[in-house]
Write a protein that holds these residues in place. Structure first.
Motif, PDB file in Angstrom:
ATOM      1  N   PHE A  73     -15.046 -25.197 -31.164  1.00  0.00           N
ATOM      2  CA  PHE A  73     -14.317 -24.035 -30.660  1.00  0.00           C
ATOM      3  C   PHE A  73     -14.932 -23.597 -29.338  1.00  0.00           C
ATOM      4  O   PHE A  73     -16.132 -23.732 -29.110  1.00  0.00           O
ATOM      5  N   ARG A  74     -14.059 -23.067 -28.475  1.00  0.00           N
ATOM      6  CA  ARG A  74     -14.483 -22.744 -27.104  1.00  0.00           C
ATOM      7  C   ARG A  74     -14.312 -21.266 -26.785  1.00  0.00           C
ATOM      8  O   ARG A  74     -14.912 -20.742 -25.854  1.00  0.00           O
ATOM      9  N   ALA A  75     -13.457 -20.586 -27.596  1.00  0.00           N
ATOM     10  CA  ALA A  75     -13.156 -19.187 -27.303  1.00  0.00           C
ATOM     11  C   ALA A  75     -12.913 -18.431 -28.600  1.00  0.00           C
ATOM     12  O   ALA A  75     -12.630 -19.018 -29.645  1.00  0.00           O
ATOM     13  N   ILE A  76     -13.027 -17.106 -28.518  1.00  0.00           N
ATOM     14  CA  ILE A  76     -12.723 -16.198 -29.613  1.00  0.00           C
ATOM     15  C   ILE A  76     -11.686 -15.196 -29.101  1.00  0.00           C
ATOM     16  O   ILE A  76     -11.885 -14.574 -28.052  1.00  0.00           O
ATOM     17  N   ASP A  77     -10.587 -15.091 -29.843  1.00  0.00           N
ATOM     18  CA  ASP A  77      -9.502 -14.178 -29.443  1.00  0.00           C
ATOM     19  C   ASP A  77      -9.055 -14.440 -28.003  1.00  0.00           C
ATOM     20  O   ASP A  77      -8.697 -13.519 -27.259  1.00  0.00           O
ATOM     21  N   GLY A  78      -9.104 -15.700 -27.595  1.00  0.00           N
ATOM     22  CA  GLY A  78      -8.666 -16.069 -26.251  1.00  0.00           C
ATOM     23  C   GLY A  78      -9.698 -15.838 -25.169  1.00  0.00           C
ATOM     24  O   GLY A  78      -9.453 -16.156 -24.007  1.00  0.00           O
ATOM     25  N   VAL A  79     -10.870 -15.305 -25.535  1.00  0.00           N
ATOM     26  CA  VAL A  79     -11.929 -15.047 -24.556  1.00  0.00           C
ATOM     27  C   VAL A  79     -12.953 -16.176 -24.642  1.00  0.00           C
ATOM     28  O   VAL A  79     -13.533 -16.405 -25.712  1.00  0.00           O
ATOM     29  N   GLU A  80     -13.168 -16.877 -23.544  1.00  0.00           N
ATOM     30  CA  GLU A  80     -14.097 -18.001 -23.559  1.00  0.00           C
ATOM     31  C   GLU A  80     -15.531 -17.507 -23.780  1.00  0.00           C
ATOM     32  O   GLU A  80     -15.951 -16.498 -23.221  1.00  0.00           O
TER      33      GLU A  80
END
Length: 201
Positions: A73-80
């Motif tokens: 995974f690279r981001a959480i909730d669209g936030v990198e």
């Protein structure tokens, strides 16, 4: 004054503000969404971060969502993710994981590697979860040798019967060798560790 130099002498000398939380922790009960992961810097950055799932706990939110070891995974909730925000993002009770693919761009060099978001997401919510630390019990046949494999994730006294049952299963299968996987075991009850030694014997 009650703590004895925990940084240098006694790392177990500590004070907990909530006795119930401590009891739950020792019993393997936590607020958890069921994934354990490692974080790494992107190959070309000292700020940007990506995560790799190292374990999915059985019968957890993540397990029910179909997540698997090795997913990136690279981001959480669209936030990198980066070194400044990952703590806040990953400590939320609910969040959406934004998955990514590791791309080596067809070379053996890491300097041109990228971690690219792939559009896949899953929403996770932490719930009260009681972890059975007997994660995996298998019998493997390797060149005619019967080998038992046990992934044991925590020394939790509440699940000693399950641990004993796991050894009963391995004994019934006639294993002559044992692989005891404690890679993700953070410790726990010394008495349970003693029982484990007795079961192996």
């Amino acid at each position: 004054d009650l703590k004895f130099d925990p940084e240098n002498v006694d790392r177990f000398s500590r004070i907990y503000s909530n006795y119930n939380n401590l009891q739950n922790q020792l019993a393997g009960i936590s607020l958890n969404n069921g994934i354990e992961f490692n974080l790494y810097y992107l190959p070309t950055s000292t700020l940007e971060i990506f995560g790799v799932i190292t374990m999915v706990l059985n019968n957890s939110v993540a397990d029910n969502a179909g997540l698997q070891r090795g997913q990136i995974f690279r981001a959480i909730d669209g936030v990198e993710l980066n070194a400044n925000n990952y703590n806040n993002l990953l400590n939320s009770v609910s969040y959406t994981l934004n998955f990514a693919d590791y791309n080596n761009n067809g070379t053996t060099e890491t300097s041109d590697d990228t971690i690219d978001l792939n559009g896949e997401t899953v929403e996770l919510t932490k719930v009260e979860y009681s972890e059975n630390p007997v994660h995996t019990v298998e019998t493997l046949n390797v060149d005619g040798t019967s080998i038992g494999y046990l992934l044991y994730n925590r020394f939790t006294s509440n699940y000693e019967n399950e641990l004993n049952d796991a050894f009963g299963q391995l004994q019934a299968a006639g294993v002559t060798e044992l692989v005891l996987d404690l890679r993700y075991n953070g410790g726990g009850s010394v008495q349970t560790a003693t029982y484990l030694g007795s079961m192996i014997t």
